[in-house]
Scaffold this active site. Sequence first.
Site, PDB file in Angstrom:
ATOM      1  NE  ARG A   1      -2.122  -1.571   3.508  1.00 14.27           N
ATOM      2  CZ  ARG A   1      -2.492  -1.371   4.760  1.00 14.27           C
ATOM      3  NH1 ARG A   1      -3.627  -0.750   5.008  1.00 14.27           N
ATOM      4  NH2 ARG A   1      -1.752  -1.790   5.759  1.00 14.27           N
ATOM      5  CE  LYS A  40     -19.414  -0.527  -3.836  1.00 10.99           C
ATOM      6  NZ  LYS A  40     -20.068  -1.697  -3.250  1.00 10.99           N
ATOM      7  CD  GLU A  75     -19.387  -0.516  12.852  1.00  6.01           C
ATOM      8  OE1 GLU A  75     -18.498  -0.628  11.991  1.00  6.01           O
ATOM      9  OE2 GLU A  75     -20.595  -0.455  12.581  1.00  6.01           O
ATOM     10  CG  ASP A 133     -24.816  -1.651   7.814  1.00  3.21           C
ATOM     11  OD1 ASP A 133     -25.924  -1.186   8.099  1.00  3.21           O
ATOM     12  OD2 ASP A 133     -23.753  -1.228   8.302  1.00  3.21           O
ATOM     13  CD  GLU A 180     -25.227   8.278  -2.656  1.00  5.35           C
ATOM     14  OE1 GLU A 180     -25.058   9.496  -2.859  1.00  5.35           O
ATOM     15  OE2 GLU A 180     -25.839   7.540  -3.430  1.00  5.35           O
ATOM     16  CG  HIS A 234     -17.087   8.262   0.751  1.00  6.23           C
ATOM     17  ND1 HIS A 234     -18.374   7.995   1.162  1.00  6.23           N
ATOM     18  CD2 HIS A 234     -16.431   7.082   0.775  1.00  6.23           C
ATOM     19  CE1 HIS A 234     -18.481   6.700   1.405  1.00  6.23           C
ATOM     20  NE2 HIS A 234     -17.327   6.129   1.184  1.00  6.23           N
TER      21      HIS A 234
END
Length: 760
Positions: A27, A121, A493, A608, A674, A703
């Site tokens: 990465r 996507k 989370e 989800d 969204e 985002h």
Amino acid sequence: MSLDTTHPTTSPFTATVPGTARIGANRELKRAIEAYWAGRSDRAALESVAAVLRRDGWRQLLTAGLDSIPVNTFSYYDQILDTAVLLGALPTRVTSIDDPLEAYFAAARGADGVAPLEMTKWFDTNYHYLVPEIGADVTFTLDPTKILSELAEARAQGVPARPVVIGPITFLGLSKPTTADDANPLARIDELIPLYVDLLERLAAAGASWVQIDEPILVTDSHEGLAELAERVYGTLAAATDRPSILVQTYFGDAGDALAALARTGVEGVGVDLVSGSVETVLAAGLGDKHVVAGVVDGRNVWRTDLDAALSRLESIRGVVGTLAVSTSCSTLHVPYTLRGEDGLDPALHGWLAFAEEKVGEVTALGRAYAHGRAYQAAEFDAARAALASRSDDPRLHVDSVRARLAALTSADSTRTAAADRRVIQDAALGLPTLATTTIGSYPQTTDIRKARQALRTGAIDEAGYIERMRAEIADVIALQERIGLDVLVHGEAERNDMVQYFAEQLDGFFATANGWVQSYGSRCVRPPILFGDVVRPAAMTVDWISYAQSLTSKPVKGMLTGPVTILAWSFVRDDQPLADSANQVALAIRDETVDLERSGAAIIQVDEPALRELLPLRAADREAYLDWAVTSFRLSTGGVTDATQIHTHLCYSEFGEVIGAIAGLDADVTSIEAARSHMEVLADLNAIGFATQVGPGVYDIHSPRVPGVEEITASLREALDAVPADRLWVNPDCGLKTRTTAEVTEALTNMVQAAAAVR
């Protein structure tokens, strides 16, 4: 390795891949980009990292034996955004920024006063692309700086470079009009054809012998007349003079009639996906004078190739096509870099897998076997056979108790009382205000969280110490939400490395990798788990965390789970049984968790399914069956709780129109979705099908690092109220807050709560 490219040749190549990953095996690009964004490094440092990644990637492909190397597959963010730059197709709010790199990142992430492009996507993958806006303010102009620069860079290093560019049909077919008054972008394709002719001529002058033009949209039926359009466009491009040989590359499915249409043009090559597509289509297409790039190694999943079966597919088209090259079915962008370093994997599983590096080895082995016979690659074929036999015999792939439970299911297991009746019970129990405020689930993964996770991995702290630190993080998040004034809280989370991997690590039938990173969008990477066997939940997975969070507040805390379709979509899934069977196995595990959460006192549980649209088949004829099992698996996962428990679900960053009926079919009590970047477009679609349950359209985009003001969120909320009555509307961000900073989250949520109060 270096090859002489002084005199380019149009000779057919024999082994290649359509594209490669660019984020770096460790990465490296992610870290370089994020350092640049944060102001910790400059442009020169970023460009240096990018150049090293390109050089090393090309060398590895050459060393592995490929004789044609794709270039211009590198990107700082997204290949569709790069194509928008190439074609001068950025909106004026972006092009008004003088610095090209800053304008590029503003289109991707937003900037002060500049909204980013919408994100969705890439076909049926978990990669996200940025959706170009083609409005009246866009005048197409060619800027080939990037592609020519990378071609020159590769040729200077002796690379047999094949420049890659997104094709005009796919680019416009995936774009959106800026306003309702703008034409369908695909109607403007004649404006792009001269630019592609110009580009081909420039690439030929720069020494390219082949150019790959990607047209994955041809494996879909998303637009009428795609095959006819392909024949017209590529007939024109092939007629250009002084151009390289053209390879039209398709992937992700069967090209159908478009393949025969391309065969009737003068292009020299076509790339076909023979993993998702059909050999019969190739046999019938009339490709006797074409160079066919045959994708027989799966570029999207991680299982070792059955080399015997793959070679048989290649042999079946020998003599029917002009010449042939072996390839992966699509770019290796979608799989991890290498199995090297995955020493912690179960030894049997390790032998069943092939990541990008290993897939390239399979491509070269198949290319040599195709040319010289199986015996020429006997060791590779023997190893593949042994791995397949080991996998088929492993007892973990067939657990009798799981299969017996699935066989006993009835429709009652996925059916709840009518939603309207449930709402009466839930409203009385919860007592929430109109326009209730909440968030989607995750809160920022702070430095302290990452340090604690690293300390646990290295043994610097034990499990008890880790739990103590995570509880401290949860307490901080609960206190923050109390101060901000949210109505329904989440635990944040902190303990979860990823919304899928976290569950996979606790379910039998999954494995997690150490370094199997895959790019999701921009600098965002995920490490998909591997679903290899039957799924069993040995113990509760979230109950202790949610119970602890609930003990800190009198407000309801949502239990947070990931749905079965998303767990499949964001994992590498076994390919030896139908997806529906795997989905139902996961659904039973999630169902057991919802029941345990309810028993522990959770009044709201969110399951989800952001990937519901992602797995939608690309051909309309296949969609009904998919949506049927996808909806059933979700309802199976939520059908075990009482009517008093409010079930939420969340969907994000997809084009929802094609699955809008399925969203209603999920039968969730509250659906968050969204909507900010798309200006609440989805609400009209929901209204059109009579969607009557509660909905939380995202009122701001998480985002982007920009913090929306109260007025902006108020305007977004009023826009939502034009479509949804207040008694059915929730107020929440677009998605989870994991990637944002605590400062950004605090300010944005404070503004959101103030906006809700003002509108309320």
